[in-house]
Design a protein around this motif. Structure first.
Motif, PDB file in Angstrom:
ATOM      1  N   UNK A 259       0.740  -1.083  -0.074  1.00 29.40           N
ATOM      2  CA  UNK A 259      -0.041  -0.165   0.078  1.00 29.40           C
ATOM      3  C   UNK A 259       0.858   1.152  -0.123  1.00 29.40           C
ATOM      4  N   UNK A 260       2.026   1.219   0.585  1.00 30.02           N
ATOM      5  CA  UNK A 260       2.862   2.456   0.727  1.00 30.02           C
ATOM      6  C   UNK A 260       3.462   2.601  -0.758  1.00 30.02           C
ATOM      7  N   UNK A 261       3.873   1.741  -1.329  1.00 31.55           N
ATOM      8  CA  UNK A 261       4.596   1.880  -2.533  1.00 31.55           C
ATOM      9  C   UNK A 261       3.560   2.721  -3.385  1.00 31.55           C
ATOM     10  N   UNK A 262       2.314   1.812  -3.741  1.00 30.04           N
ATOM     11  CA  UNK A 262       1.473   2.387  -4.687  1.00 30.04           C
ATOM     12  C   UNK A 262       0.923   3.511  -4.221  1.00 30.04           C
ATOM     13  N   UNK A 263       0.643   3.951  -3.137  1.00 28.76           N
ATOM     14  CA  UNK A 263       0.411   5.280  -2.720  1.00 28.76           C
ATOM     15  C   UNK A 263       1.211   6.306  -3.152  1.00 28.76           C
ATOM     16  N   UNK A 264       2.625   5.981  -3.352  1.00 31.90           N
ATOM     17  CA  UNK A 264       3.340   7.114  -3.842  1.00 31.90           C
ATOM     18  C   UNK A 264       3.591   6.933  -5.384  1.00 31.90           C
ATOM     19  N   UNK A 265       3.727   5.781  -6.033  1.00 33.06           N
ATOM     20  CA  UNK A 265       3.864   5.898  -7.538  1.00 33.06           C
ATOM     21  C   UNK A 265       3.010   4.503  -7.678  1.00 33.06           C
ATOM     22  N   UNK A 266       1.882   4.563  -8.347  1.00 35.09           N
ATOM     23  CA  UNK A 266       1.302   3.473  -8.403  1.00 35.09           C
ATOM     24  C   UNK A 266       1.752   2.402  -9.457  1.00 35.09           C
ATOM     25  N   UNK A 267       2.779   2.895 -10.349  1.00 32.32           N
ATOM     26  CA  UNK A 267       3.017   1.916 -11.523  1.00 32.32           C
ATOM     27  C   UNK A 267       4.302   1.239 -10.925  1.00 32.32           C
ATOM     28  N   UNK A 268       4.882   1.382  -9.708  1.00 31.37           N
ATOM     29  CA  UNK A 268       6.171   0.695  -9.371  1.00 31.37           C
ATOM     30  C   UNK A 268       5.455  -0.562  -8.646  1.00 31.37           C
ATOM     31  N   UNK A 269       5.878  -1.609  -9.223  1.00 38.27           N
ATOM     32  CA  UNK A 269       5.661  -2.891  -9.360  1.00 38.27           C
ATOM     33  C   UNK A 269       6.238  -3.577  -7.677  1.00 38.27           C
ATOM     34  N   UNK A 270       5.570  -4.194  -6.807  1.00 39.98           N
ATOM     35  CA  UNK A 270       5.955  -4.941  -5.652  1.00 39.98           C
ATOM     36  C   UNK A 270       6.004  -6.429  -5.856  1.00 39.98           C
ATOM     37  N   UNK A 271       7.238  -6.741  -5.711  1.00 39.59           N
ATOM     38  CA  UNK A 271       7.377  -8.225  -5.614  1.00 39.59           C
ATOM     39  C   UNK A 271       8.046  -9.011  -4.648  1.00 39.59           C
ATOM     40  N   UNK A 272       7.862 -10.197  -4.451  1.00 43.00           N
ATOM     41  CA  UNK A 272       8.394 -10.968  -3.281  1.00 43.00           C
ATOM     42  C   UNK A 272       9.054 -12.453  -3.654  1.00 43.00           C
ATOM     43  N   UNK A 273      10.048 -12.629  -3.402  1.00 43.99           N
ATOM     44  CA  UNK A 273      10.846 -14.021  -3.866  1.00 43.99           C
ATOM     45  C   UNK A 273      10.971 -14.824  -2.626  1.00 43.99           C
ATOM     46  N   UNK A 274       9.929 -15.524  -2.399  1.00 42.96           N
ATOM     47  CA  UNK A 274      10.155 -16.449  -1.221  1.00 42.96           C
ATOM     48  C   UNK A 274      10.722 -17.796  -1.605  1.00 42.96           C
ATOM     49  N   UNK A 275      10.914 -18.264  -0.418  1.00 44.02           N
ATOM     50  CA  UNK A 275      11.553 -19.923  -0.591  1.00 44.02           C
ATOM     51  C   UNK A 275      10.560 -20.444  -1.398  1.00 44.02           C
ATOM     52  N   UNK A 276      11.047 -21.788  -2.415  1.00 42.14           N
ATOM     53  CA  UNK A 276      10.167 -21.949  -3.357  1.00 42.14           C
ATOM     54  C   UNK A 276       8.896 -22.978  -2.998  1.00 42.14           C
ATOM     55  N   UNK A 277       9.090 -23.646  -1.610  1.00 43.42           N
ATOM     56  CA  UNK A 277       8.213 -24.638  -1.126  1.00 43.42           C
ATOM     57  C   UNK A 277       6.989 -24.031  -0.437  1.00 43.42           C
ATOM     58  N   UNK A 278       5.626 -24.544  -0.863  1.00 39.43           N
ATOM     59  CA  UNK A 278       4.555 -23.950  -0.042  1.00 39.43           C
ATOM     60  C   UNK A 278       4.444 -24.418   1.203  1.00 39.43           C
ATOM     61  N   UNK A 279       3.112 -24.035   1.551  1.00 39.75           N
ATOM     62  CA  UNK A 279       2.678 -24.466   2.958  1.00 39.75           C
ATOM     63  C   UNK A 279       2.623 -26.132   3.082  1.00 39.75           C
ATOM     64  N   UNK A 280       2.749 -26.740   4.303  1.00 41.45           N
ATOM     65  CA  UNK A 280       2.836 -28.127   4.126  1.00 41.45           C
ATOM     66  C   UNK A 280       1.327 -28.727   3.988  1.00 41.45           C
ATOM     67  N   UNK A 281       0.391 -27.966   4.437  1.00 44.24           N
ATOM     68  CA  UNK A 281      -0.915 -28.557   4.586  1.00 44.24           C
ATOM     69  C   UNK A 281      -1.508 -28.343   3.006  1.00 44.24           C
ATOM     70  N   UNK A 282      -0.677 -27.795   2.262  1.00 43.53           N
ATOM     71  CA  UNK A 282      -1.295 -27.423   0.693  1.00 43.53           C
ATOM     72  C   UNK A 282      -0.573 -27.963  -0.414  1.00 43.53           C
ATOM     73  N   UNK A 283       0.649 -28.566  -0.054  1.00 41.12           N
ATOM     74  CA  UNK A 283       1.605 -29.149  -0.784  1.00 41.12           C
ATOM     75  C   UNK A 283       0.957 -30.191  -1.681  1.00 41.12           C
ATOM     76  N   UNK A 284       1.756 -30.440  -3.146  1.00 39.96           N
ATOM     77  CA  UNK A 284       1.038 -31.462  -3.779  1.00 39.96           C
ATOM     78  C   UNK A 284       1.910 -32.706  -3.238  1.00 39.96           C
ATOM     79  N   UNK A 285       1.290 -33.876  -3.711  1.00 44.33           N
ATOM     80  CA  UNK A 285       1.941 -34.942  -3.273  1.00 44.33           C
ATOM     81  C   UNK A 285       3.025 -35.314  -3.703  1.00 44.33           C
TER      82      UNK A 285
END
Length: 531
Positions: A259-285
């Protein structure tokens, strides 16, 4: 089935809310879209600069070498680490100069140099986006050698900084820690023409092991004071579980960054680069491994559902044939969680190509990109990191140039952040000059195209033009930077094959505007343009 239906409803609602006007009709095809990026890590001098204490002239040479590699590979974005550990590679009122520049924290690189400003200018001059990469909580890296500067948060706000193993961390449970990170990010977005704000996988720190009598146990993160204070003041609706409280701390920061970034400049993209494995209760077999949900307290799936990011770059740092962390399966998983249709640009472990016995071969990365392209849910990728491509380890840059990055591509557009009712950019002014045909060996087979924005407003709105060249019946895209002074681009006439030139400006949200069409005359005759 219900998830698929809900995803369709969400995407339909989003498309209705964007209020994007009908696209202009084009003579040339729409530009191909793919995010092609590299991370440039400054921490521990991984990518840039190559070592601390280099002269400013060498800093600039190394920067240009990285950008030259990006141009040659037809990459369109660089993700530059600007805050490796509560420090800065630019002049900051909040944090000291990074020691990875000068060799001593708090000491500027010299010559009045502002590295971030120079990176932004040089990247944009090459038609490349520059995303500013922040580490939100790390306060000192294990590789640091110089004393902490007086301005460092461990000296100015020691109560919010904790020692964990051989590093320092700002405690995410302390409100001042989040406020400081938000202030730092907002300062950069206001002062610099960055195209994106990026945070990586370091939220709460990766757990480390105890030594001595408790060897093998996880060393607890020392946030008991902030947890106790929270429990004393939160009241009836306080989080009862410490893990849930920690996740909520991180959730609020991610939400507030967006919200802070887009309030200043709405065209600036916000990205996150997390660890690549998801939640244990949602993971594929069959998928197994580290749980960032339980250990880093990162509920990435929630951020996607809540719409607190414009792109997700999960770090899929395993080979295709690693069954428990299968690349294709994980990519499909993140695509299935992406109900809002945000950009999905997986991170690739290109730096795993090295001189060790366990080195990957370039074919691994080439095949991973091929899987991304065929997935249907991902529209780009990011290489970790620049060094592997710049050094051309095992010929990886050559392989990608010949097989994978044959043509240029624009960054995918981000219409959901575009203000409602925004109009299209007007057609640019185009001038084309072609000399008499002569042998290409003397260089006179080149035409020159000059592209200018039609007015000052458009010049501010666009850093980029998509230039389409038609040779016979074959179209070729060339992305080029366009500033207030326009752009002058030499293009090959290839004998008499070049017959049409089409130019469109690209707005800050990635959408192409109206086009100008210019016919290529016979040798030595003036051309004409239509809009």
């Amino acid at each position: 089935m219900l998830r698929v239906l809900l995803a369709g409803i969400a995407l339909f609602a989003l498309s209705g809310c964007a209020l994007i006007p009908p696209a202009p009709e084009y003579v040339a095809p729409p530009a191909p879209r793919e995010f092609r990026a590299m991370w440039v890590a400054t921490v521990a001098n991984i990518d840039w600069p190559s070592k601390p204490g280099l002269p400013v002239a060498v800093l600039r040479e190394e920067m240009q070498r990285i950008l030259t590699t990006a141009r040659q590979l037809k990459l369109n974005a660089v993700i530059l680490q600007v805050r490796p550990a509560a420090d800065a590679i630019y002049p900051s009122q909040f944090e000291p100069w990074s020691e990875y520049l000068s060799g001593r924290q708090g000491v500027a690189p010299g010559d009045g140099c502002d590295p971030l400003a120079e990176w932004v200018k040089a990247a944009h001059a090459s038609g490349i986006e520059l995303h500013a990469w922040f580490n939100p909580y790390r306060a000192r890296h294990a590789s640091a050698k110089s004393p902490l500067a007086a301005q460092h948060v461990a000296n100015t706000h020691p109560q919010i900084v904790k020692t964990y193993g051989d590093m320092l961390w700002m405690d995410p449970g302390e409100e001042q820690a989040a406020a400081r990170t938000l202030a730092v990010i907002a300062d950069v977005v206001r002062r610099y023409d960055v195209d994106g704000v990026h945070i990586d996988d370091y939220f709460y720190p990766y757990p480390i092991k105890e030594t001595g009598d408790r060897a093998g146990d996880e060393l607890p993160f020392p946030d008991q004071p902030s947890w106790t204070r929270y429990r004393q003041h939160a009241g009836l609706f306080a989080w009862r579980d410490r893990a849930d409280w920690r996740r909520n701390n991180v959730d609020r920061l991610v939400r507030d960054i967006y919200s802070t970034v887009h309030a200043i400049k709405p065209w600036v993209k916000v990205g996150v680069s997390p660890f690549g494995i998801g939640r244990p209760d949602r993971r594929p077999a069959g998928i197994a491994g580290f749980s960032q949900y339980d250990k880093l307290y990162a509920d990435v799936e929630h951020w996607l559902r809540a719409g607190w990011l414009d792109y997700l770059a999960p770090q899929l740092y395993w080979p295709i044939d690693r069954e428990a962390q299968a690349f294709a399966v994980l990519l499909t998983y993140w695509s299935s969680e992406n109900w809002r249709g945000r950009h999905l640009w997986p991170g690739l472990f290109t730096s795993r190509i090295d001189d060790s016995e366990k080195s990957w071969q370039p074919e691994e990365i080439r095949q991973q990109i091929a899987l991304q392209r065929s997935s249907g849910g991902a529209s780009g990728h990011v290489h970790f990191s620049a060094a592997a491509l710049v050094q051309n380890r095992k010929g990886i840059a050559d392989v990608l140039a010949k097989t994978t990055y044959v043509g240029a591509a624009l960054v995918p557009s981000t219409p959901w952040v575009r203000p409602a009712g925004s109009g299209w950019l007007l057609a640019p002014r185009v001038e084309l000059t072609c000399p008499s045909v002569a042998p290409a060996s003397d260089g006179s087979d080149l035409c020159r195209v000059v592209v200018n924005a039609p007015d000052s407003d458009a010049a501010v709105a666009s850093n980029l033009a998509a230039l389409w060249l038609r040779y016979g019946n074959v179209w070729q895209l060339q992305a080029t930077a366009v500033g207030r002074d326009g752009a002058s681009i030499p293009i090959s006439r290839d004998g008499e094959k070049l017959n049409l030139v089409v130019a469109r400006l690209v707005d800050r949200y990635g959408l192409e505007g109206a086009e100008t069409v210019q016919s290529v005359p016979a040798a030595g005759l003036p051309g004409r343009d239509t809009q």
